[in-house]
Design a protein around this motif. Sequence first.
Motif, mmCIF file in Angstrom:
data_model
loop_
_atom_site.group_PDB
_atom_site.id
_atom_site.type_symbol
_atom_site.label_atom_id
_atom_site.label_comp_id
_atom_site.label_asym_id
_atom_site.label_seq_id
_atom_site.Cartn_x
_atom_site.Cartn_y
_atom_site.Cartn_z
ATOM 1 N N VAL A 1 0.813 -1.182 0.012
ATOM 2 C CA VAL A 1 -0.125 -0.131 -0.047
ATOM 3 C C VAL A 1 0.811 1.119 -0.077
ATOM 4 C CG1 VAL A 1 -1.664 1.371 1.284
ATOM 5 C CG2 VAL A 1 -1.908 -1.255 1.176
ATOM 6 N N GLN A 2 0.410 2.354 -0.889
ATOM 7 C CA GLN A 2 1.171 3.403 -0.817
ATOM 8 C C GLN A 2 0.533 4.637 -0.679
ATOM 9 O OE1 GLN A 2 3.747 3.216 -4.510
ATOM 10 N NE2 GLN A 2 5.608 2.673 -3.074
ATOM 11 N N ILE A 23 -4.569 6.539 -2.810
ATOM 12 C CA ILE A 23 -4.221 5.237 -2.318
ATOM 13 C C ILE A 23 -3.879 4.289 -3.536
ATOM 14 C CG2 ILE A 23 -4.847 3.379 -0.672
ATOM 15 C CD1 ILE A 23 -6.890 5.591 0.555
ATOM 16 N N SER A 24 -2.884 3.672 -3.436
ATOM 17 C CA SER A 24 -2.540 2.635 -4.338
ATOM 18 C C SER A 24 -2.295 1.469 -3.611
ATOM 19 C CB SER A 24 -1.294 3.034 -5.126
ATOM 20 O OG SER A 24 -0.241 3.129 -4.136
ATOM 21 N N GLY A 25 -2.942 0.328 -4.118
ATOM 22 C CA GLY A 25 -2.814 -0.896 -3.349
ATOM 23 C C GLY A 25 -4.054 -1.374 -2.591
ATOM 24 N N HIS A 26 -4.119 -2.355 -2.165
ATOM 25 C CA HIS A 26 -5.518 -2.985 -1.439
ATOM 26 C C HIS A 26 -5.346 -2.856 0.113
ATOM 27 C CE1 HIS A 26 -9.104 -4.907 -0.831
ATOM 28 N NE2 HIS A 26 -8.569 -6.175 0.160
ATOM 29 N N ILE A 27 -6.358 -2.562 0.677
ATOM 30 C CA ILE A 27 -6.372 -2.591 2.032
ATOM 31 C C ILE A 27 -7.365 -3.483 2.584
ATOM 32 C CG2 ILE A 27 -6.442 -1.188 4.153
ATOM 33 C CD1 ILE A 27 -5.784 1.228 2.430
ATOM 34 N N ASN A 76 -10.382 6.404 -5.238
ATOM 35 C CA ASN A 76 -9.309 5.743 -4.197
ATOM 36 C C ASN A 76 -8.769 6.747 -3.476
ATOM 37 O OD1 ASN A 76 -9.042 3.462 -2.977
ATOM 38 N ND2 ASN A 76 -7.305 2.703 -3.908
ATOM 39 N N TYR A 113 0.578 2.905 7.376
ATOM 40 C CA TYR A 113 0.962 3.100 6.064
ATOM 41 C C TYR A 113 0.993 4.806 6.215
ATOM 42 C CZ TYR A 113 -0.233 -1.419 4.830
ATOM 43 O OH TYR A 113 -0.186 -3.034 4.649
#
Length: 124
Positions: A1-2, A23-27, A76, A113
Amino acid sequence: VQLQASGGGLVQAGGSLRLSCGISGHIPGNYIMGWFRQAPGREREFVAAMRWNGSSRDYADSMKGRFTISRDNAKNSVFLQMSTLNPEDTAVYYCAVSRSIWGARTRSDVYIYWGQGTQVTVSS
């Protein structure tokens, strides 16, 4: 996650700014989105937080009525709308994600994060 914070800048007292956090990536699961800030020579302090589904929001006392946290799921992104800014709001603002309980939302140590920060400078 970034996380990628943006939108900071120089504004006159009384002005407004809108910060964004991409937000990049899955939380997975439930999480809390938070905004913190850190002024020179001071500790990082809580600004605002929101549950992942938007069901709860909270603000530091000095931000209530002036700041609004929101999100756009399609983009996102999480936002911090700041108004009636004053020089005491000058700081680097950070977005962050916590997987902890809502009761710990104001604690920076539970956020796992972090974005890189965006500078907000309010001139008098």
